[in-house]
Design a protein around this motif. Structure first.
Motif, PDB file in Angstrom:
ATOM      1  N   LEU A 146       0.834  -1.202   0.000  1.00 54.18           N
ATOM      2  CA  LEU A 146       0.000   0.000   0.000  1.00 54.18           C
ATOM      3  C   LEU A 146       0.871   1.255   0.000  1.00 54.18           C
ATOM      4  N   ILE A 147       1.938   1.248   0.784  1.00 60.38           N
ATOM      5  CA  ILE A 147       2.870   2.383   0.778  1.00 60.38           C
ATOM      6  C   ILE A 147       3.396   2.601  -0.638  1.00 60.38           C
ATOM      7  N   GLY A 187       1.187   6.666  -6.937  1.00 60.08           N
ATOM      8  CA  GLY A 187       0.089   7.531  -7.350  1.00 60.08           C
ATOM      9  C   GLY A 187       0.288   8.989  -6.978  1.00 60.08           C
ATOM     10  N   GLY A 188       1.452   9.322  -6.405  1.00 61.19           N
ATOM     11  CA  GLY A 188       1.740  10.708  -6.056  1.00 61.19           C
ATOM     12  C   GLY A 188       1.228  11.127  -4.690  1.00 61.19           C
ATOM     13  N   GLY A 189       0.684  10.181  -3.927  1.00 59.87           N
ATOM     14  CA  GLY A 189       0.133  10.507  -2.619  1.00 59.87           C
ATOM     15  C   GLY A 189       1.177  10.458  -1.525  1.00 59.87           C
ATOM     16  N   LEU A 190       0.705  10.418  -0.278  1.00 58.29           N
ATOM     17  CA  LEU A 190       1.631  10.348   0.838  1.00 58.29           C
ATOM     18  C   LEU A 190       1.024   9.605   2.002  1.00 58.29           C
ATOM     19  N   VAL A 191       1.916   9.082   2.832  1.00 57.89           N
ATOM     20  CA  VAL A 191       1.575   8.428   4.086  1.00 57.89           C
ATOM     21  C   VAL A 191       2.012   9.376   5.190  1.00 57.89           C
ATOM     22  N   MET A 192       1.075   9.695   6.083  1.00 56.00           N
ATOM     23  CA  MET A 192       1.365  10.645   7.158  1.00 56.00           C
ATOM     24  C   MET A 192       1.447   9.889   8.476  1.00 56.00           C
ATOM     25  N   LEU A 227       9.352   4.942   6.271  1.00 53.57           N
ATOM     26  CA  LEU A 227       8.462   5.446   5.220  1.00 53.57           C
ATOM     27  C   LEU A 227       9.236   6.203   4.150  1.00 53.57           C
ATOM     28  N   ILE A 228      10.210   7.011   4.554  1.00 56.44           N
ATOM     29  CA  ILE A 228      11.020   7.740   3.576  1.00 56.44           C
ATOM     30  C   ILE A 228      11.843   6.771   2.741  1.00 56.44           C
ATOM     31  N   ALA A 229      12.438   5.775   3.379  1.00 55.39           N
ATOM     32  CA  ALA A 229      13.227   4.783   2.635  1.00 55.39           C
ATOM     33  C   ALA A 229      12.344   4.011   1.657  1.00 55.39           C
ATOM     34  N   ARG A 230      11.112   3.743   2.040  1.00 53.41           N
ATOM     35  CA  ARG A 230      10.202   2.940   1.210  1.00 53.41           C
ATOM     36  C   ARG A 230       9.547   3.776   0.109  1.00 53.41           C
ATOM     37  N   ALA A 231       9.015   4.937   0.466  1.00 53.67           N
ATOM     38  CA  ALA A 231       8.191   5.715  -0.463  1.00 53.67           C
ATOM     39  C   ALA A 231       8.914   6.895  -1.084  1.00 53.67           C
ATOM     40  N   LEU A 244       0.567  19.803   1.449  1.00 54.16           N
ATOM     41  CA  LEU A 244       0.089  20.963   0.677  1.00 54.16           C
ATOM     42  C   LEU A 244       0.172  20.683  -0.816  1.00 54.16           C
ATOM     43  N   ARG A 245       1.262  20.040  -1.260  1.00 57.37           N
ATOM     44  CA  ARG A 245       1.378  19.652  -2.674  1.00 57.37           C
ATOM     45  C   ARG A 245       0.233  18.743  -3.072  1.00 57.37           C
ATOM     46  N   ALA A 246      -0.036  17.715  -2.261  1.00 60.86           N
ATOM     47  CA  ALA A 246      -1.110  16.774  -2.577  1.00 60.86           C
ATOM     48  C   ALA A 246      -2.466  17.477  -2.627  1.00 60.86           C
TER      49      ALA A 246
END
Length: 185
Positions: A21-22, A28-33, A94-98, A150-152
Motif C-alpha cells: 500500500l505504501i 500515485g503521487g500521494g503520501l503516508v502521514m 516510510l522515507i526509505a520505502r516511499a 500541501l502539494r497533494a
C-alpha cells in the motif's frame, strides 16, 4: 493521503500501511502521514492493548475504555510506552520505502496518550531535532512537516477543477461509479 498511518512492517496494527500500500500510494503521487498514536507506533504497545480491541484496532463499541485499560494493567502490567525514537523509526522507514516526497506527519493530537517525547505540539522542535540528528536535511523536513500534504492538496484541487469543467458532480456511493474498476480515472 493516508492521514494517520505508520508502517505495518514496524508495528502490525491493522490500520498501519503494509509495504504494498505504501508503494501504491507513492506511485500515485500521494503520501503516508505518520501518526503519534502509541499503538500505531510501538509493537510492544500494540501487543499490550490488542486483546482489548476489535479487529480494526478500535475500542469495541460501547466498551468503557478506562475499565478495559484497568483490566489490561491488572492482567499484563503497565502498558509499554512508545517513544520519540520509535516514531522516528517509522518516518525513516516510510522515507526509505516511499521517498521523501510521499511522507508527512499526521500527529493526531486527540487528547489521548502520545509517545514519550511527543506529548504536545510544543514537542515538534524535539521531533525535528531528532530527525536532523538521524541525518535528514532541513529541505526534507520542510516536505514532511507540511510541504508534501500541501502539494497533494493542490493537486487534488487542480484535478477537481479539471473534472468540474468536463463532468457533472457525482452523487452516490463509490460502488455506483466503480462498476468496471474505473473510479477516479
Amino acid at each position: 493521503v493516508l492521514s494517520h498511518s505508520n508502517a505495518h512492517a514496524l508495528c502490525a496494527h491493522p490500520r498501519n500501511a503494509p509495504d504494498d500500500l505504501i508503494d501504491a500510494v507513492a506511485a500515485g503521487g500521494g503520501l503516508v502521514m505518520a501518526t503519534f498514536v502509541p499503538h500505531f507506533v510501538s509493537q510492544r504497545s500494540w501487543n499490550w492493548v490488542a486483546p482489548a480491541r476489535d479487529p480494526f484496532g478500535k475500542t469495541p463499541h460501547g466498551a468503557d475504555e478506562r475499565a478495559l485499560r484497568a483490566e489490561r494493567e491488572r492482567v499484563a502490567g503497565r502498558e509499554p510506552r512508545a517513544t520519540l525514537a520509535d516514531f522516528c523509526d517509522h518516518v525513516d522507514y516510510l522515507i526509505a520505502r516511499a521517498g521523501e516526497d510521499h511522507v508527512g506527519i499526521g500527529s493526531d493530537f486527540f487528547g489521548g496518550p502520545a509517545p514519550q517525547g511527543l506529548g504536545h505540539v510544543g514537542r515538534f522542535p524535539h521531533l525535528f531535532a531528532a530527525l536532523l540528528a538521524r541525518g535528514h536535511s532541513e529541505e526534507r523536513l520542510v516536505k514532511i512537516a507540511g510541504g508534501n500534504v500541501l502539494r497533494a492538496m493542490r493537486e487534488v484541487a487542480a484535478r477537481g477543477a479539471e473534472l468540474r469543467v468536463r463532468e457533472a458532480p457525482r452523487l452516490g456511493r463509490i460502488e455506483d461509479w466503480d462498476r468496471a474498476g474505473t473510479a477516479g480515472q
